[in-house]
Design an enzyme around this catalytic site. Sequence first.
Site, mmCIF file in Angstrom:
data_model
loop_
_atom_site.group_PDB
_atom_site.id
_atom_site.type_symbol
_atom_site.label_atom_id
_atom_site.label_comp_id
_atom_site.label_asym_id
_atom_site.label_seq_id
_atom_site.Cartn_x
_atom_site.Cartn_y
_atom_site.Cartn_z
ATOM 1 C CD1 TRP B 156 -13.178 -1.168 -8.566
ATOM 2 C CD2 TRP B 156 -11.765 -0.569 -7.241
ATOM 3 N NE1 TRP B 156 -11.982 -1.324 -9.263
ATOM 4 C CE2 TRP B 156 -11.177 -0.791 -8.502
ATOM 5 C CE3 TRP B 156 -11.318 0.245 -5.963
ATOM 6 C CZ2 TRP B 156 -9.933 -0.426 -8.666
ATOM 7 C CZ3 TRP B 156 -9.744 0.460 -6.389
ATOM 8 C CH2 TRP B 156 -9.251 0.141 -7.568
ATOM 9 C CG HIS B 177 -11.427 -5.459 -8.666
ATOM 10 N ND1 HIS B 177 -10.473 -4.476 -8.521
ATOM 11 C CD2 HIS B 177 -11.407 -6.064 -7.656
ATOM 12 C CE1 HIS B 177 -9.845 -4.554 -7.321
ATOM 13 N NE2 HIS B 177 -10.629 -5.545 -6.858
ATOM 14 N NE ARG B 203 -16.579 -2.464 -10.095
ATOM 15 C CZ ARG B 203 -15.963 -2.003 -10.908
ATOM 16 N NH1 ARG B 203 -16.197 -0.894 -11.344
ATOM 17 N NH2 ARG B 203 -14.619 -2.579 -11.329
ATOM 18 C CD GLN B 217 -13.080 -6.017 -13.862
ATOM 19 O OE1 GLN B 217 -12.407 -6.754 -13.261
ATOM 20 N NE2 GLN B 217 -13.338 -4.928 -13.898
ATOM 21 C CB VAL B 260 -0.652 -1.543 -11.513
ATOM 22 C CG1 VAL B 260 -0.938 -2.840 -11.783
ATOM 23 C CG2 VAL B 260 -1.410 -0.322 -11.821
ATOM 24 C CB ALA B 302 -1.838 -7.059 -13.325
#
Lengths: 795, 334
Positions: B156, B177, B203, B217, B260, B302
């Site tokens: 990112w 994000h 970004r 997003q 995750v 998620a």
Amino acid sequence: MKAPLSWLKWYVPFELDPHTLGHRMTLAGVEADKIEVRGGWDGVVVGLVKAVNPHPNADRLRLATVDYGAGEMTVVCGAPNVAAGQKIAFARAGAKLIDGHTGKPAVLKPAKIRGVESQGMVCSEKELGLSQEHEGILVLPSEAAIGTPLDAVLGDAVIDFAVTANRPDCLSMLGLAHEVAALTGGKVREPTLRYPETGEAIQKKTRVEILDADLCPRYIAGLATGVKIGPSPKWMQDRLTAAGMRPINNIVDITNYVMLEFGQPLHAFDYDLLTEHRIVVRRAKAGETITTIDGQERKLTPSILLIADAARPVALAGVMGGARSEVSERTTNVLLESAAFNNINIRRTSRDIGLRSEASSRFEKGLSAELPIYAARRAMQLFVELCGGTAAQGLVDVYPGKAPQRRVRVTGHRASALLGVRLTSSDLTPVLRSLGCDIHHASDDALEVTPPYWRMDLNIEDDLVEEYVRIKGFDSIPTAKLSGAVPAFEPSPLLALKESLRDLLAGAGLQEVITYSLTNQAGQALSGGGNGLRILNPLASDQEELRLNLRHGLLKTLAINQRNQENGVRLFELGRIYIPRSEELPDEREILGVLLSGPRDDLHWRRTEESLDFFDAKGLIESLLAELLLKGTFDPTKDAVLHPGKTAAITLGKTQVGVVGEVHPKFARAFDLLERSAAYFEIDLQALLEAMPKDERRYQAVGRFPSVLRDLAIVVDRALPAEQVAALIRSGEMVAGVTPFDVYTGKNIAPDKKSLAYRVVFQSPSKTLTTEEADGLQERLLSRLAKEFGATLRG
Amino acid sequence: MQEQLTHLRAEALAALEKVSNAKELEEWRIAYLGRKGQMTQVLRGLGALSPEDRRAAGAQSNELKALLEQRFAEREAALQAGSAEAIAASEAIDVTLPGRPVQIGRLHPITQVIREITGAFTAMGFQVVEGPEVEWDYYNFETLNIPKGHPARDMWDTMWIDQKNKDGERPLLLRTHTSPMQIRYMERHKPPVRVVVPGKVYRYEATDATHEWHFHQIEGLVVDKGVSFAQLKGTLEEFAKRLFGIERKVRFRCDYFPFVEPGAEMAIDWQGRWLEILGAGMVHPVVLKNMGCDPQVYSGFAFGMGVERIAMLKYGIDDIRHFYTNDLRFLKQF
């Protein structure tokens, strides 16, 4: 990571074609970003040049007799390097090649060259599409079998893998080989790490001292003496080139080759250029400098880890070597570095000095401290084998940061719960083993697992569950619906308000736009200036600050669109402005901004030629407020960007929630607006929300008795706000409604006066009003207007 | 009297025959049936007759009056029908001319796609929430298992706010994000949780046809007891079908996001190719702990997707920059 598949196959045999392999790897998490296939040479085989004879009619051409397995043929050849005994790429008529002169694909045709019939050709690299080399023919390795299709000898595919940040092991051929093995059931072959250690004991030749062990958990040094610097063998150069690296010399190529093989960056020093032939690993001192091998002098700070000799820095640890101790043609003794460095420090150093290298991009992802020993031994083995060097006995291995072996416990129960499919530990075992995990103890449900040393990303139970599922494929997991309770509903008034405003505004004919949240000082000035939060690294000069208004974006949008729109432009944006607060996140306020400009009616055969103006904006606000059960008041005000005489504050109760007005002519000019007028308003949604009453509407019976309409035209002072007149009328007896329907100044009206005409509705809740009663009500209203405002009936 | 009535009848009916328009008809009505008309005169004259004569003459008079009224009504109807025809004929318009334009505005295509996506999830019991765009490093990275110096931070490219804290660090950034809302939401809510979070993200990235430094997003989060990857698959497959059609095939492949584990990416079958549209995975135990949930008790999944990318797919838009150029010729297509 570019992986030539011919190279990869050395470590793990597989039959999959490049695209299938790429697909399987992608599904397992190592994405095949690009697949380049080299080959497809139809009708080109390995040939043996049996004889070379002069061409009867041309000095520069020769006749080569070639055995191509299925027969022999004599062809004309112009290459100076053709010689009997060579294995070459032989193309027969009909083969698809690249034309050596035009560079375009062409089919080889039989030809008569200076009177000699030629039915085939000995190919150059250019004709095979391998390179631009066209001076001489391509000479194949002598072991290539005559008659073999060239594809089988030179054909290859290179897959460029996009490796995620957690998998630096896949930045190596061995790491990729382990993946392939797990996916295909293959076995990984490791390169040999053994070599003759015939030199002196290394401890007599060098010393390594780590002063900052927090940044360098391990440093291994090896020594090869008497090496002969030269080009590396062709096979190594070919592999490096295919993997995207430039061959330099045998020593440097070996360090690169082993880095690609194991994923461990290495560095080779000229041993004789190291003061006292020893290594000190330490933080830089303030003011120290080093010239790196790219010729740049770099100023160092104490956060940077250095490799130094007894006197001065010789390398930026893990990032780049120094120029002074670089291996050159004169080098005969090489000190090899294979070390582990703190990844966070390497990342920081590489950012601070703006230098990213193959080494730093691997180190910063966190490499295993177990890795350096394998890479060191492999590099030493190649130094001996390929550079004629003598390896010192042993290696110096300083390892202050040795960590206990990782053990991770994983249960079938956890895997089942996480994945939603019934699994036992015995389902996990074969997958984990295929990836190189050691399983120490297995019970019915639990496994004690030691991940392979190169997999730094396997630390917790869920990591191992992921290994299982990514190798088995996500298709092996069934799909299920959410089974738990639906969470309690929680109203979101702001979101609901935004959504209903969007629908109302679109229904009223406005187009929604979304503009950038960043602006510059010129943009901030449109709401009276002030400083928004500044961006440290803006991408453009109009994106330096977080906006304090929506005006800049809307006016720019209008400016962009006016030339393409023959009709009116009606824009709205629901966006945030960002008001700085100290020690806190900024106040992100949701604002509705509306900009109207151009003709009110679209071009039409009954179009009225009027422009959108203040009252269009105000009317829109009044309708919006009414929909929200609100009624605003509008009072003259001043604003940075709006017309001084055509601007009103929008107030609900006692709170100003926004402003409406026409854009000041000077801003209309600044934004190059074609229409001189544009109407703008903005409303702060939070303020609006706070003013909104609860919806307590109750049904009310529609008045049963007929109403009486009366039109009143009165003359008052020109400066008197019309709303004051309306308010008085509204307060009158039996008045059920009042609407101004005409405002007039000019002929027949004194210059300081204006005429206002109102339609007044009188209605009684209990009876039908008689004409006489209505006359009375009207009379009383007129006398109050006369008393209050000096109003006279218009004659 | 008898004679008088007969005469009146003949005269009135003859006159009515000659009537050819509304004006003449009205004159006729006044002449015969009006307040001072002949019929009224006759009726008034009845008072002078003897009671016997009066009865007979009264009946005859009323009969005649009824006849005249009836004929009048007939004549009126006939005249009206005729004149309406004539009027209508003279009022014909050119129906091929365009109608008066009615202004109907449109929502930005990104808003439309956000509504579609969030709508698909609210139908599955999710709630829509929003979060701040200016964030702390703490929420954007640290609590999402991306500590300072973590190599994954390079995933990112970040726009930082030029503001230092006491420690000389810059803790503020433009969120890269919508994932920070995972932690923020869980700080204030207990499982079961199902939320989707639409919003702008930023970004530090040069702009080209497929990259914008500013885009949208939608984040999704489910936390409860017994949430599994199978449910992640089921939920996201259902979403893809609602958004892209019931026949839509999806594919999951392994991918890496530090928050995750396992992590995946979902692609949809699009004109014979697999196009990746979202990242997803089971909430990492470290992140669950940061949410205040015991990973031994609760699990969750998620997901996050780029709205522009989905809008571009849906509408065949070839350049992401169209969305913020705000050219009405582009916006009005949606």
